[in-house]
Design a protein around this motif. Structure first.
Motif, PDB file in Angstrom:
ATOM      1  N   PHE A   1       0.979  -1.103  -0.021  1.00  0.00           N
ATOM      2  CA  PHE A   1      -0.146   0.050   0.080  1.00  0.00           C
ATOM      3  C   PHE A   1       1.014   1.234  -0.117  1.00  0.00           C
ATOM      4  O   PHE A   1       1.235   1.623   0.966  1.00  0.00           O
ATOM      5  CB  PHE A   1      -0.884   0.010   1.265  1.00  0.00           C
ATOM      6  CG  PHE A   1      -1.746  -1.474   1.191  1.00  0.00           C
ATOM      7  CD1 PHE A   1      -2.773  -1.452   0.375  1.00  0.00           C
ATOM      8  CD2 PHE A   1      -1.726  -2.452   2.206  1.00  0.00           C
ATOM      9  CE1 PHE A   1      -3.610  -2.589   0.326  1.00  0.00           C
ATOM     10  CE2 PHE A   1      -2.371  -3.493   2.247  1.00  0.00           C
ATOM     11  CZ  PHE A   1      -3.409  -3.415   1.135  1.00  0.00           C
TER      12      PHE A   1
ATOM     13  N   LEU B   1       1.051   4.576   2.238  1.00  0.00           N
ATOM     14  CA  LEU B   1       0.932   4.158   3.583  1.00  0.00           C
ATOM     15  C   LEU B   1       2.452   3.940   4.139  1.00  0.00           C
ATOM     16  O   LEU B   1       3.160   3.657   3.424  1.00  0.00           O
ATOM     17  CB  LEU B   1       0.126   2.961   3.893  1.00  0.00           C
ATOM     18  CG  LEU B   1      -1.560   3.240   3.901  1.00  0.00           C
ATOM     19  CD1 LEU B   1      -1.994   3.923   2.656  1.00  0.00           C
ATOM     20  CD2 LEU B   1      -2.185   1.873   4.498  1.00  0.00           C
TER      21      LEU B   1
ATOM     22  N   ILE C   1      -2.060  -3.399   8.759  1.00  0.00           N
ATOM     23  CA  ILE C   1      -2.988  -3.899   7.892  1.00  0.00           C
ATOM     24  C   ILE C   1      -2.797  -5.475   7.829  1.00  0.00           C
ATOM     25  O   ILE C   1      -3.869  -6.405   8.192  1.00  0.00           O
ATOM     26  CB  ILE C   1      -2.809  -3.671   6.367  1.00  0.00           C
ATOM     27  CG1 ILE C   1      -3.136  -2.181   6.231  1.00  0.00           C
ATOM     28  CG2 ILE C   1      -3.696  -4.476   5.489  1.00  0.00           C
ATOM     29  CD1 ILE C   1      -4.607  -1.952   6.343  1.00  0.00           C
TER      30      ILE C   1
ATOM     31  N   ARG D   1      -8.141   3.711   3.313  1.00  0.00           N
ATOM     32  CA  ARG D   1      -6.867   4.075   2.493  1.00  0.00           C
ATOM     33  C   ARG D   1      -6.216   2.921   1.733  1.00  0.00           C
ATOM     34  O   ARG D   1      -5.766   3.152   0.499  1.00  0.00           O
ATOM     35  CB  ARG D   1      -6.091   4.853   3.379  1.00  0.00           C
ATOM     36  CG  ARG D   1      -6.717   6.034   3.983  1.00  0.00           C
ATOM     37  CD  ARG D   1      -5.532   7.140   4.633  1.00  0.00           C
ATOM     38  NE  ARG D   1      -5.388   6.547   5.902  1.00  0.00           N
ATOM     39  CZ  ARG D   1      -4.031   6.313   6.702  1.00  0.00           C
ATOM     40  NH1 ARG D   1      -3.092   6.823   5.893  1.00  0.00           N
ATOM     41  NH2 ARG D   1      -4.195   5.886   7.725  1.00  0.00           N
ATOM     42  N   ALA D   2      -6.375   1.775   2.716  1.00  0.00           N
ATOM     43  CA  ALA D   2      -5.589   0.615   1.920  1.00  0.00           C
ATOM     44  C   ALA D   2      -6.392   0.392   0.887  1.00  0.00           C
ATOM     45  O   ALA D   2      -5.962   0.037  -0.417  1.00  0.00           O
ATOM     46  CB  ALA D   2      -5.441  -0.305   2.907  1.00  0.00           C
TER      47      ALA D   2
ATOM     48  N   VAL E   1      -5.988   2.234  -2.307  1.00  0.00           N
ATOM     49  CA  VAL E   1      -4.701   1.949  -3.095  1.00  0.00           C
ATOM     50  C   VAL E   1      -4.698   0.965  -3.780  1.00  0.00           C
ATOM     51  O   VAL E   1      -4.557   1.049  -5.079  1.00  0.00           O
ATOM     52  CB  VAL E   1      -3.373   1.893  -2.006  1.00  0.00           C
ATOM     53  CG1 VAL E   1      -1.966   1.462  -2.871  1.00  0.00           C
ATOM     54  CG2 VAL E   1      -3.157   3.119  -1.120  1.00  0.00           C
ATOM     55  N   ASP E   2      -5.531  -0.171  -3.296  1.00  0.00           N
ATOM     56  CA  ASP E   2      -5.235  -1.522  -4.107  1.00  0.00           C
ATOM     57  C   ASP E   2      -6.308  -2.305  -3.374  1.00  0.00           C
ATOM     58  O   ASP E   2      -6.203  -3.125  -2.493  1.00  0.00           O
ATOM     59  CB  ASP E   2      -4.041  -2.143  -3.940  1.00  0.00           C
ATOM     60  CG  ASP E   2      -3.513  -3.476  -4.600  1.00  0.00           C
ATOM     61  OD1 ASP E   2      -4.792  -3.755  -5.209  1.00  0.00           O
ATOM     62  OD2 ASP E   2      -2.422  -3.703  -5.171  1.00  0.00           O
TER      63      ASP E   2
ATOM     64  N   THR F   1      -5.151  -6.531  -3.347  1.00  0.00           N
ATOM     65  CA  THR F   1      -4.422  -6.811  -2.218  1.00  0.00           C
ATOM     66  C   THR F   1      -5.255  -6.578  -0.905  1.00  0.00           C
ATOM     67  O   THR F   1      -4.955  -7.342  -0.024  1.00  0.00           O
ATOM     68  CB  THR F   1      -3.109  -5.667  -2.196  1.00  0.00           C
ATOM     69  OG1 THR F   1      -2.491  -6.027  -3.524  1.00  0.00           O
ATOM     70  CG2 THR F   1      -2.077  -6.266  -1.275  1.00  0.00           C
ATOM     71  N   ALA F   2      -6.056  -5.672  -0.861  1.00  0.00           N
ATOM     72  CA  ALA F   2      -6.744  -5.432   0.409  1.00  0.00           C
ATOM     73  C   ALA F   2      -7.435  -6.547   0.637  1.00  0.00           C
ATOM     74  O   ALA F   2      -7.518  -6.862   1.903  1.00  0.00           O
ATOM     75  CB  ALA F   2      -7.484  -4.174   0.346  1.00  0.00           C
TER      76      ALA F   2
END
Lengths: 230, 292
Positions: free
Chosen positions: A87, A90, A98, B174-175, B178-179, B182-183
């Motif tokens: 990410f 981040l 995460i 926010r994660a 971004v993606d 992948t999250a």
């Protein structure tokens, strides 16, 4: 530990994997080898539930076949994706957070992971996309280890890294064996595979053609030539 | 009144516009930033919030401040839940295809407007201000409620910023921004994040509506202008950038106040639209947006 039976996967109308059978055992490194486009990355994504898939995925007796991707991760399968896919905006600490959140792990796991990658400890507040390539790969692995995974999937983790970084990653993988983690490693570099693999699964035409013990493979050049082209 | 006090009055009016616009546009920007979809129904959620605020304020007994406070507490969550339901029932089924979402939210805009027309009627209706404090300056008196709107909008925006930067929910958003693939691989239920984001975006529009209704009139077509200004704001600020949205809202709001006071409100819209054209030509990612 993780058993795949009759697995197929597709992108829309294009079927990439067919009837894959594979087992990843705890405390072992299972390497996946094959030519480009044979379906290695798709196999990683299928295990995670990130592509349309059929077949049975069994982890420690639990059938994960029908679970969505986020549930697969919570059962203890962690992915280090090809190209890292951090990410980026981040920070290092937030990327690790995460990973910790996925299976509700706390400070103890955080500290264990940072002990493995001390360089990350110095960069916790740094935005991850500003790290060097090697540090980004460390973070990608560290983020996955924050899950305390039962199965760790690594998709070409040494790609584009300098030898010292590859050696550091090898040491981490060898260390994981003693913790009982089942590691599945997609790798193109034959030397890297031979140093860590307990078993090697050779893929061809969208399926696992054969699985052979890692020991003794060094002398089996024809097999590498047939499946990998080296 | 001389030029100085006139300018001060214009800037104060502009600050109120900027505060409401910042709230409204930050909802639109949040939805685009996390979900990468354009919500054309954002103005309709604003209008729905205003109509519900009028309804609630009119049905709660007691002084105006009680009804207005009840509206402020229950209307934004209601509009947020409505938006989250739309996300689950409509947008998710469209797999968040950008073009399909634009068409779907245009349809939603018409549905919400027609429902408001059928239930609320075609007339513009007022909502009583919760309090009538007047700030007396040497040159003119000014509505204390309008200054309260600026402070309240600032407080809400600060809360949104704290949620985004200091909480786990914000980190997850926010994660996902971004993606999202992948999250998912890290246990994030992206469907739930999307529903929450779409709901939060609409709830921010509803907060703006509840704050602004005592200073204007509620009408079933009142969402059009705020939607246009919100789009102008997020394009100038940079789609998905909350910081850019706030700066652009200040620019648009203050210039709107000054130009409307000294020339004409229409001229301020023309200049804002020209500004968007210039931004799109010379800096397509907006003032604070990242390059694609």
């Amino acid at each position: 530990m993780l058993r795949l039976e009759g697995v197929s996967a597709s992108y829309g109308a294009v079927t990439v994997l067919r009837d894959v059978v594979l087992e990843a055992r705890g405390g072992e490194v299972t390497c996946i080898m094959g030519r480009n486009g044979v379906g290695k990355t798709t196999l990683m994504r299928a295990i995670m539930g990130l592509v349309a898939r059929q077949g049975r995925f069994v982890l420690d007796g639990d059938d994960l076949s029908a679970l969505p991707a986020h549930e697969v991760a919570r059962h203890g399968i962690a992915l280090v994706p090809q190209g890292r896919r951090l990410f980026g905006p981040l920070t290092v600490a937030e990327n690790l957070e995460i990973g910790l959140m996925t299976r509700h792990r706390g400070r103890a796991v955080h500290e264990q992971v940072l002990d493995l990658f001390p360089r990350l400890r110095e960069r916790l507040g740094q935005v991850s996309q500003t790290l060097s390539g090697g540090e980004q790969q460390m973070l990608a692995i560290a983020r996955a280890l924050c899950l305390e995974p039962k199965v760790l999937l690594l998709d070409e983790p040494t790609e584009g890294l300098q030898p010292s970084m590859i050696a550091a990653i090898r040491e981490v993988l060898l260390g994981l064996k003693s913790t009982g983690v089942a590691t599945v490693l997609v790798e193109q570099r034959v030397d890297a595979v031979l140093q860590v693999a307990d078993r090697v699964a050779f893929m061809g035409h969208g399926t696992v053609a054969e699985v052979v013990p890692g020991a003794g493979l060094r002398a089996d050049a024809p097999r590498f030539a047939a499946y990998v082209g080296v | 009144m001389s030029f100085g006090p006139f300018l001060l009055l214009a800037l104060m009016e502009g600050l109120v516009s900027a505060a409401v616009l910042a709230l409204m546009a930050s909802g639109l920007s949040l939805v685009f930033g996390v979900m990468r979809v354009v919500n054309v129904a954002h103005g309709a959620f604003f209008m729905t919030g205003a109509v519900l605020a009028w309804f609630v304020a009119g049905h709660v007994p007691g002084p105006p401040v009680v009804g207005w406070l009840v509206a402020l507490i229950i209307v934004p969550p209601l509009v947020g839940l409505l938006a989250a339901a739309v996300d689950v029932l409509v947008l998710k089924r469209l797999e968040y295809e950008p073009e399909a979402v634009i068409v779907a939210t245009i349809g939603l805009l018409y549905i919400l407007e027609q429902v408001a027309l059928l239930s609320f009627g075609p007339d513009a209706r007022p909502v009583a201000a919760p309090f009538s404090l007047r700030l007396q300056l040497p040159w003119f008196g000014y509505s204390g409620y309008k200054l309260f709107v600026v402070a309240a909008a600032g407080a809400v925006l600060l809360a949104v910023w704290l949620v985004m930067t200091r909480t786990r929910f914000g980190l997850v958003m926010r994660a996902t921004q971004v993606d999202r693939v992948t999250a998912r691989a890290f246990g994030i239920n992206v469907d739930r994040v999307y529903a929450g984001t779409f709901g939060l975006g609409a709830a921010l529009a509803a907060v703006a509506a509840v704050l602004v209704v005592p200073t204007t009139q509620v009408h079933y077509l009142m969402g059009g202008d705020p939607l246009l200004l919100s789009f102008i704001t997020v394009i100038i600020g940079g789609l998905g950038s909350l910081r850019g949205t706030l700066v652009a809202a200040l620019i648009i709001g203050l210039s709107d106040g000054v130009i409307s006071m000294f020339w004409a409100p229409t001229l301020s819209k023309i200049i804002a639209t020209l500004l968007v054209a210039l931004v799109l030509v010379f800096r397509p990612q907006g003032l604070f947006g990242a390059k694609a």
